[in-house]
Design a protein around this motif. Structure first.
Motif, short mmCIF file in Angstrom:
data_model
loop_
_atom_site.label_atom_id
_atom_site.label_comp_id
_atom_site.label_asym_id
_atom_site.label_seq_id
_atom_site.Cartn_x
_atom_site.Cartn_y
_atom_site.Cartn_z
N PHE A 170 0.85 -1.19 0.00
CA PHE A 170 0.00 0.00 0.00
C PHE A 170 0.88 1.24 0.00
N PRO A 171 0.60 2.25 -0.79
CA PRO A 171 -0.53 2.56 -1.65
C PRO A 171 -0.28 2.26 -3.13
N LEU A 172 0.61 1.36 -3.45
CA LEU A 172 0.94 1.10 -4.85
C LEU A 172 0.05 0.01 -5.44
N LEU A 184 -2.03 4.74 -5.46
CA LEU A 184 -3.42 5.03 -5.12
C LEU A 184 -3.44 6.40 -4.46
N ALA A 185 -4.27 7.30 -4.98
CA ALA A 185 -4.35 8.67 -4.47
C ALA A 185 -4.89 8.69 -3.04
N PRO A 186 -4.53 9.71 -2.27
CA PRO A 186 -5.15 9.86 -0.96
C PRO A 186 -6.67 9.97 -1.15
N GLY A 187 -7.40 9.16 -0.46
CA GLY A 187 -8.85 9.15 -0.62
C GLY A 187 -9.31 8.32 -1.80
N VAL A 236 -9.30 5.31 -12.91
CA VAL A 236 -9.29 6.73 -13.22
C VAL A 236 -8.11 7.36 -12.51
N GLN A 237 -7.35 8.15 -13.26
CA GLN A 237 -6.21 8.84 -12.68
C GLN A 237 -6.56 10.31 -12.47
N ASP A 238 -6.01 10.90 -11.41
CA ASP A 238 -6.22 12.32 -11.15
C ASP A 238 -5.17 13.14 -11.89
N GLY A 279 -1.56 12.00 -11.76
CA GLY A 279 -1.24 10.67 -12.26
C GLY A 279 -1.52 9.56 -11.26
N ASP A 280 -2.00 9.93 -10.06
CA ASP A 280 -2.37 8.92 -9.06
C ASP A 280 -3.74 8.34 -9.40
#
Length: 104
Positions: free
Chosen positions: A38-40, A50-53, A78-80, A83-84
């Motif tokens: 985590f968070p990969l 993986l983005a925060p939240g 979906v990426q923000d 790129g997360d």
């Protein structure tokens, strides 16, 4: 009493027919092999964060934790703007067919 049971059955059947709205800007990918700590996340051969939240949805649209990811699955993610990965949807076979029909 039987009216209440009938109403409950109708509500249950109606709920099962609801399709989830998948994002149009999502990217198809495969969760493959051993997952990263985590968070990969490992999609195909790309390791993404993986983005925060960020949220991961299983095939029944329930939010699951990173540690409960299946060893392999076809997903829409979906990426923000950084790129997360902000959302991951584990796809059912009917959803995958529908997405593939939309793509050129």
């Amino acid at each position: 009493m039987w009216i209440l049971a009938l109403a409950a059955a109708v509500v249950t059947v109606g709920h099962a027919q609801v399709f989830r709205q998948l994002p149009a800007n999502g990217k198809l990918g495969e969760l493959t092999g051993q997952q990263q700590p985590f968070p990969l996340l490992l999609f195909d051969s790309n390791v993404l964060r993986l983005a925060p939240g960020g949220r991961i949805y299983d095939a029944n649209n329930r939010i699951i934790l990173h540690g409960t990811l299946p060893p392999s699955a076809t997903v829409l993610f979906v990426q923000d703007m950084n790129g997360d990965v902000s959302r991951v949807y584990i796809l059912r076979s009917d959803e995958l067919d529908q997405i593939r029909q939309r793509q050129p």
